[in-house]
Design an enzyme around this catalytic site. Structure first.
Site, PDB file in Angstrom:
ATOM      1  N   CYS A  49       0.849  -1.194   0.000  1.00 49.93           N
ATOM      2  CA  CYS A  49       0.000   0.000   0.000  1.00 49.93           C
ATOM      3  C   CYS A  49       0.883   1.241   0.000  1.00 49.93           C
ATOM      4  O   CYS A  49       1.719   1.415   0.897  1.00 49.93           O
ATOM      5  CB  CYS A  49      -0.919   0.008   1.220  1.00 49.93           C
ATOM      6  N   CYS A  52       0.542   3.312   3.477  1.00 45.55           N
ATOM      7  CA  CYS A  52       0.856   2.763   4.792  1.00 45.55           C
ATOM      8  C   CYS A  52       2.217   3.275   5.272  1.00 45.55           C
ATOM      9  O   CYS A  52       3.110   3.577   4.470  1.00 45.55           O
ATOM     10  CB  CYS A  52       0.861   1.239   4.743  1.00 45.55           C
ATOM     11  N   HIS A 115      -4.510   0.839   8.098  1.00 46.64           N
ATOM     12  CA  HIS A 115      -5.081   0.648   6.763  1.00 46.64           C
ATOM     13  C   HIS A 115      -6.562   0.293   6.814  1.00 46.64           C
ATOM     14  O   HIS A 115      -7.297   0.530   5.851  1.00 46.64           O
ATOM     15  CB  HIS A 115      -4.296  -0.465   6.060  1.00 46.64           C
ATOM     16  N   ASN A 153     -12.973  11.231  -0.909  1.00 50.87           N
ATOM     17  CA  ASN A 153     -13.733  10.278  -1.711  1.00 50.87           C
ATOM     18  C   ASN A 153     -13.559   8.917  -1.058  1.00 50.87           C
ATOM     19  O   ASN A 153     -12.450   8.398  -0.986  1.00 50.87           O
ATOM     20  CB  ASN A 153     -13.220  10.235  -3.147  1.00 50.87           C
ATOM     21  N   SER A 161      -9.032   5.331  -5.544  1.00 49.58           N
ATOM     22  CA  SER A 161      -8.083   4.330  -6.052  1.00 49.58           C
ATOM     23  C   SER A 161      -7.283   3.656  -4.952  1.00 49.58           C
ATOM     24  O   SER A 161      -6.613   2.651  -5.201  1.00 49.58           O
ATOM     25  CB  SER A 161      -7.119   4.990  -7.050  1.00 49.58           C
ATOM     26  N   HIS A 164      -6.692   2.636   1.610  1.00 46.24           N
ATOM     27  CA  HIS A 164      -6.213   3.206   2.872  1.00 46.24           C
ATOM     28  C   HIS A 164      -6.961   4.515   3.118  1.00 46.24           C
ATOM     29  O   HIS A 164      -6.917   5.423   2.290  1.00 46.24           O
ATOM     30  CB  HIS A 164      -4.708   3.467   2.793  1.00 46.24           C
ATOM     31  N   HIS A 166      -8.125   8.031   3.511  1.00 44.62           N
ATOM     32  CA  HIS A 166      -7.422   9.294   3.305  1.00 44.62           C
ATOM     33  C   HIS A 166      -8.346  10.292   2.628  1.00 44.62           C
ATOM     34  O   HIS A 166      -9.389   9.944   2.084  1.00 44.62           O
ATOM     35  CB  HIS A 166      -6.183   9.085   2.425  1.00 44.62           C
ATOM     36  N   GLN A 168      -8.145  14.525   0.640  1.00 45.04           N
ATOM     37  CA  GLN A 168      -7.282  15.389  -0.141  1.00 45.04           C
ATOM     38  C   GLN A 168      -7.560  16.858   0.176  1.00 45.04           C
ATOM     39  O   GLN A 168      -8.629  17.201   0.685  1.00 45.04           O
ATOM     40  CB  GLN A 168      -7.493  15.150  -1.646  1.00 45.04           C
TER      41      GLN A 168
END
Length: 351
Positions: A49, A52, A115, A153, A161, A164, A166, A168
């Site tokens: 990943c 990670c 994760h 998202n 995509s 994990h 997250h 933006q």
């Protein structure tokens, strides 16, 4: 609410857009496409990943062994600080082919080194760290750029995509289309009433209670009257907060509590990791007067009837205006009934 059990339209006062509401269609048989529900339990660490701790990313940069949140400049950002054309202009001076240079910065915010933990599975302390990380990066970017967009998202169905957890942050000098529309409508309302649109709106929603999902002394989450997505929600600051940089430490804790409750309710509606696109809207920092603005966030989840049935914005929605079958009041009632104990915790017998 019986008064809305007929086909009607509702207006979004923030944008001026309308949504067609057709409650009777919610009972029609479903023969359309279904999505694959994500049911696998993810490990806390995945060797390949790129998000990670300690792993290499696509550009061979190595992540630190981070312990809470981790922020880095997006390796494939849609914006960067350099442009090949600095001046604004139009092709061949033709108003039909207008363009302008765009510059900015895109960052990735990993919520946790784990994760497997999405937002509702983080503790309030961990979510508070996410909120303060948003604030720190907002303040840094807002010192250079007028518009800073914080968003997430969640889920493959939303085009994410990387599993994990997250989000933006995109920052740029130009005023994005949504912020421009909202700024105009909020300013016009403020000119008529001398009170922020969202301040009046959230007070009325809290007084009524029908569409309120959760609230505390600083924040409220409602299914907005004009919701276009099936389980769309709006999170609004109850106090005079116009930009994310004005979120105090106390506000961060109460926001973390509200986000944990709201996203837990989402997951519990269909016992799945509920996908969505979420984003914060702040007042641009280059306004002479931002009195009309109130900090708020949108959650746009696509699931309609189950973990596998998605609302597709196609046909009429793309060519005319948004249309929904599940009324905002029905969606709110479903979310209000959803447990605040995450279904995975409940299955394990945890509080």
């Amino acid at each position: 609410m019986s008064e809305f059990e007929y086909t009607h339209r509702r207006k979004n006062p923030l944008t001026g857009d309308w949504v067609l509401v057709s409650p009777h269609r919610n009972n029609r048989p479903w023969l359309g496409a279904t999505e694959q529900a994500s049911t696998e339990s993810l490990p806390s660490y995945v060797e390949d990943c790129p998000l990670c701790p300690g792993n290499n990313r696509a550009n061979d940069a190595k992540n630190p062994d981070y312990q809470d949140t981790f922020v880095f400049v997006n390796d494939f950002g849609a914006l960067n600080s350099q442009t090949t054309k600095e001046s604004n202009g139009s092709a061949a001076d033709d108003e039909l082919f207008t363009f302008e240079a765009a510059r900015g910065e895109c960052r990735v915010v990993c919520f946790s080194p784990d994760h497997s933990k999405t937002m509702p599975q983080l503790s309030v302390a961990e979510l508070t760290k996410v909120v303060t990380t948003w604030r720190e990066n907002y303040l840094e970017l807002a010192s250079t750029y007028a518009n800073v967009h914080i968003f997430e998202n969640k889920g493959e169905i939303m085009g994410c995509s990387q599993p994990h957890p997250h989000g933006q942050i995109w920052a740029h000098q130009h005023t994005s289309s949504e912020i421009s529309k909202k700024g105009s409508h909020q300013a016009a309302y403020y000119g008529r009433h001398q009170t922020p649109l969202l301040a009046n709106y959230i007070d009325k929603e809290l007084a009524d209670g029908t569409r309120v999902i959760c609230s505390n002394e600083h924040w409220a989450a409602v299914v907005p009257f004009w919701a276009a997505w099936p389980f769309e929600t709006l999170v609004v600051a109850r106090q005079d907060i116009r930009q994310f940089g004005q979120v105090s430490d106390e506000h961060a804790v109460t926001l973390a509590r509200l986000l944990k409750e709201l996203t837990t309710r989402y997951d519990n509606v269909f016992n799945c990791s509920f996908p969505y696109s979420m984003g914060w809207h702040s007042a641009p920092t280059n306004l002479a007067d931002d009195s009309h603005w109130r900090l708020h966030a949108h959650f746009y989840p696509p699931l309609l009837r189950s973990a596998t049935v998605k609302k597709h914005m196609v046909g009429y929605e793309m060519l005319a205006e948004s249309q929904r079958d599940l009324s905002a009041e029905t969606a709110a009632a479903i979310l209000q009934k959803a447990s605040t104990t995450h279904y995975k915790q409940a299955a394990q017998g945890k509080d």
